[in-house]
Design an enzyme around this catalytic site. Structure first.
Site, PDB file in Angstrom:
ATOM      1  N   HIS A  20      -9.505  10.536   7.280  1.00 17.22           N
ATOM      2  CA  HIS A  20      -8.693  10.687   8.483  1.00 17.22           C
ATOM      3  C   HIS A  20      -7.236  10.723   8.029  1.00 17.22           C
ATOM      4  CE1 HIS A  20      -7.964   6.446   7.860  1.00 17.22           C
ATOM      5  NE2 HIS A  20      -9.265   6.188   7.973  1.00 17.22           N
ATOM      6  N   HIS A  69      -5.998   8.217   5.374  1.00 20.13           N
ATOM      7  CA  HIS A  69      -6.298   8.579   3.979  1.00 20.13           C
ATOM      8  C   HIS A  69      -5.333   9.662   3.500  1.00 20.13           C
ATOM      9  CE1 HIS A  69     -10.559   7.289   5.173  1.00 20.13           C
ATOM     10  NE2 HIS A  69     -10.299   6.522   4.143  1.00 20.13           N
ATOM     11  N   GLY A 126      -3.711   1.360   1.496  1.00 20.40           N
ATOM     12  CA  GLY A 126      -3.154   1.223   2.836  1.00 20.40           C
ATOM     13  C   GLY A 126      -2.941  -0.234   3.218  1.00 20.40           C
ATOM     14  N   LYS A 127      -1.886  -0.475   4.002  1.00 23.40           N
ATOM     15  CA  LYS A 127      -1.634  -1.840   4.500  1.00 23.40           C
ATOM     16  C   LYS A 127      -2.589  -2.211   5.625  1.00 23.40           C
ATOM     17  CE  LYS A 127       3.164  -1.993   3.115  1.00 23.40           C
ATOM     18  NZ  LYS A 127       4.570  -1.983   3.549  1.00 23.40           N
ATOM     19  N   LYS A 128      -3.356  -1.244   6.102  1.00 18.97           N
ATOM     20  CA  LYS A 128      -4.385  -1.555   7.106  1.00 18.97           C
ATOM     21  C   LYS A 128      -5.294  -2.647   6.552  1.00 18.97           C
ATOM     22  CE  LYS A 128      -7.970  -0.343   9.934  1.00 18.97           C
ATOM     23  NZ  LYS A 128      -9.113  -0.126   9.032  1.00 18.97           N
ATOM     24  N   SER A 143     -12.398   4.982   9.353  1.00 17.54           N
ATOM     25  CA  SER A 143     -13.647   5.756   9.347  1.00 17.54           C
ATOM     26  C   SER A 143     -14.630   5.127  10.318  1.00 17.54           C
ATOM     27  CB  SER A 143     -14.248   5.774   7.941  1.00 17.54           C
ATOM     28  OG  SER A 143     -13.282   6.213   7.012  1.00 17.54           O
TER      29      SER A 143
HETATM   30  P1  AMP Z   1     -11.481   3.280   3.059  1.00 21.57           P
HETATM   31  O1  AMP Z   1     -11.947   4.675   2.828  1.00 21.57           O
HETATM   32  O2  AMP Z   1     -11.635   2.797   4.451  1.00 21.57           O
HETATM   33  O3  AMP Z   1     -11.988   2.310   2.011  1.00 21.57           O
HETATM   34  O4  AMP Z   1      -9.900   3.296   2.836  1.00 21.57           O
HETATM   35  C1  AMP Z   1      -9.333   3.852   1.690  1.00 21.57           C
HETATM   36  C2  AMP Z   1      -7.865   3.532   1.680  1.00 21.57           C
HETATM   37  O5  AMP Z   1      -7.263   4.062   2.849  1.00 21.57           O
HETATM   38  C3  AMP Z   1      -7.564   2.028   1.662  1.00 21.57           C
HETATM   39  O6  AMP Z   1      -6.459   1.776   0.814  1.00 21.57           O
HETATM   40  C4  AMP Z   1      -7.212   1.759   3.109  1.00 21.57           C
HETATM   41  O7  AMP Z   1      -6.339   0.650   3.273  1.00 21.57           O
HETATM   42  C5  AMP Z   1      -6.517   3.036   3.477  1.00 21.57           C
HETATM   43  N1  AMP Z   1      -6.520   3.234   4.933  1.00 21.57           N
HETATM   44  C6  AMP Z   1      -7.590   3.184   5.758  1.00 21.57           C
HETATM   45  N2  AMP Z   1      -7.193   3.356   7.043  1.00 21.57           N
HETATM   46  C7  AMP Z   1      -5.856   3.499   7.011  1.00 21.57           C
HETATM   47  C8  AMP Z   1      -4.858   3.707   8.016  1.00 21.57           C
HETATM   48  N3  AMP Z   1      -5.158   3.788   9.307  1.00 21.57           N
HETATM   49  N4  AMP Z   1      -3.570   3.802   7.616  1.00 21.57           N
HETATM   50  C9  AMP Z   1      -3.236   3.709   6.302  1.00 21.57           C
HETATM   51  N5  AMP Z   1      -4.126   3.525   5.319  1.00 21.57           N
HETATM   52  C10 AMP Z   1      -5.416   3.425   5.657  1.00 21.57           C
END
Ligand code: AMP
Length: 283
Positions: free
Chosen positions: A34, A37, A147-149, A186
């Protein structure tokens, strides 16, 4: 953009780039891309000459009753998006290649993993640090963007890098949100229309807390209670935690300072969502 599936081939590519003096940034992901990412990938492209996006749904970071089996996937679309951003490599190893038969090692950060998501997802961060350490060794990046999320994840990885002398600079990027404020994830794809509306209570709670602090609220315990009540009154949601912590140590704040972070984990239907904000200044 190259698609590489084999870890040895990935490392050979990285060695070749380093030998040519090229800088490499890594964006670790679990796919189903999204805009959040994509914002990390754009940052990665800004800071280094070569961008590697890894796509690996890491079984080691999922608990037995979590959503590993139904985690959303869209490999072709992910490959197209990473290509469009200008990634050099999409690194998508299989589970057997990351954890071959007989695999026995773990990388564990203590302290910082004991609270927040670490408390409700035992073993989760050990899975994260183990796979990220392996990715660092396979991809040999100069920079890695997170991400800081996933604020606690970012803090834990920074700690691992400092404690274990990894030669990689960790970059944290702001939370990317939908127009109405819901943090992109996601897992938002699991939400039905009703749940999608209810999910907004996380962002509303963060906003409410920032308003209260801007209005002079200094007592962390009082604010936490108020936010808890606000979310609990928002419908059929189940609160995992509402915490106000120091963003550097993740220890609980008594008084609200410019380092105080409000972190939330809430189950909406079957979907566990997280979000956070600093309570003062830029969130
Ligand atoms: P994931 O695929 O969910 O493991 O996330 C991969 C990376 O994307 C991680 O560093 C998350 O913190 C980052 N991420 C996920 N969602 C967001 C968002 N809404 N804003 C910024 N970074 C994100």
């Amino acid at each position: 953009m190259e698609i590489i599936k084999n870890p040895d081939a990935m490392t050979a590519w990285a060695d070749q780039m380093r030998a040519r003096g090229r800088t490499i940034s890594l964006v670790p992901t679990m796919g189903y891309f999204h805009e959040g990412h994509l914002s990390l990938m754009r940052k990665a492209r800004e800071i280094a000459e070569e961008v590697v996006v890894s796509l690996f749904v890491n079984p080691m970071q999922f608990g037995p009753s979590e959503d590993l089996d139904r985690y959303p996937k869209s490999f072709d679309q992910d490959a197209r998006l990473a290509h469009e951003i200008g990634a050099s490599v999409l690194f998508a190893p299989g589970s057997d290649e990351v954890y071959p038969p007989g695999f026995q090692s773990k990388v564990e950060v203590a302290g910082l993993t004991e609270q927040l998501c670490g408390a409700s997802r035992p073993g989760h961060f050990t899975g994260v640090t183990t796979v990220v350490a392996k990715l660092f060794n396979m991809v040999k990046p100069h920079f890695a963007v997170f991400g800081k999320k996933d604020f606690q994840q970012l803090a834990v990885i920074k700690k691992m890098v400092a404690d274990l002398n990894f030669d990689v600079k960790i970059i944290g990027q702001p939370i990317f949100r939908e127009k109405d404020g819901l943090a992109m994830s996601s897992r938002n794809s699991y939400l039905d229309a009703d749940e999608r509306k209810q999910a907004l209570c996380l962002y509303q709670a963060l906003q409410l807390a920032r308003q209260k602090v801007a209005g002079g609220e200094k007592n962390a315990a009082g604010l936490k209670q108020e936010i808890f009540r606000f979310i609990a009154a928002s419908g059929k949601v189940e609160i995992d935690y509402v915490s106000i912590v120091d963003c550097r140590t993740l220890s609980v704040c008594r008084e609200i300072t410019d380092k105080s972070l409000l972190a939330l984990a809430v189950k909406v239907g079957k979907t566990r969502l997280i979000d956070n904000t600093l309570l003062k200044g830029d969130s």
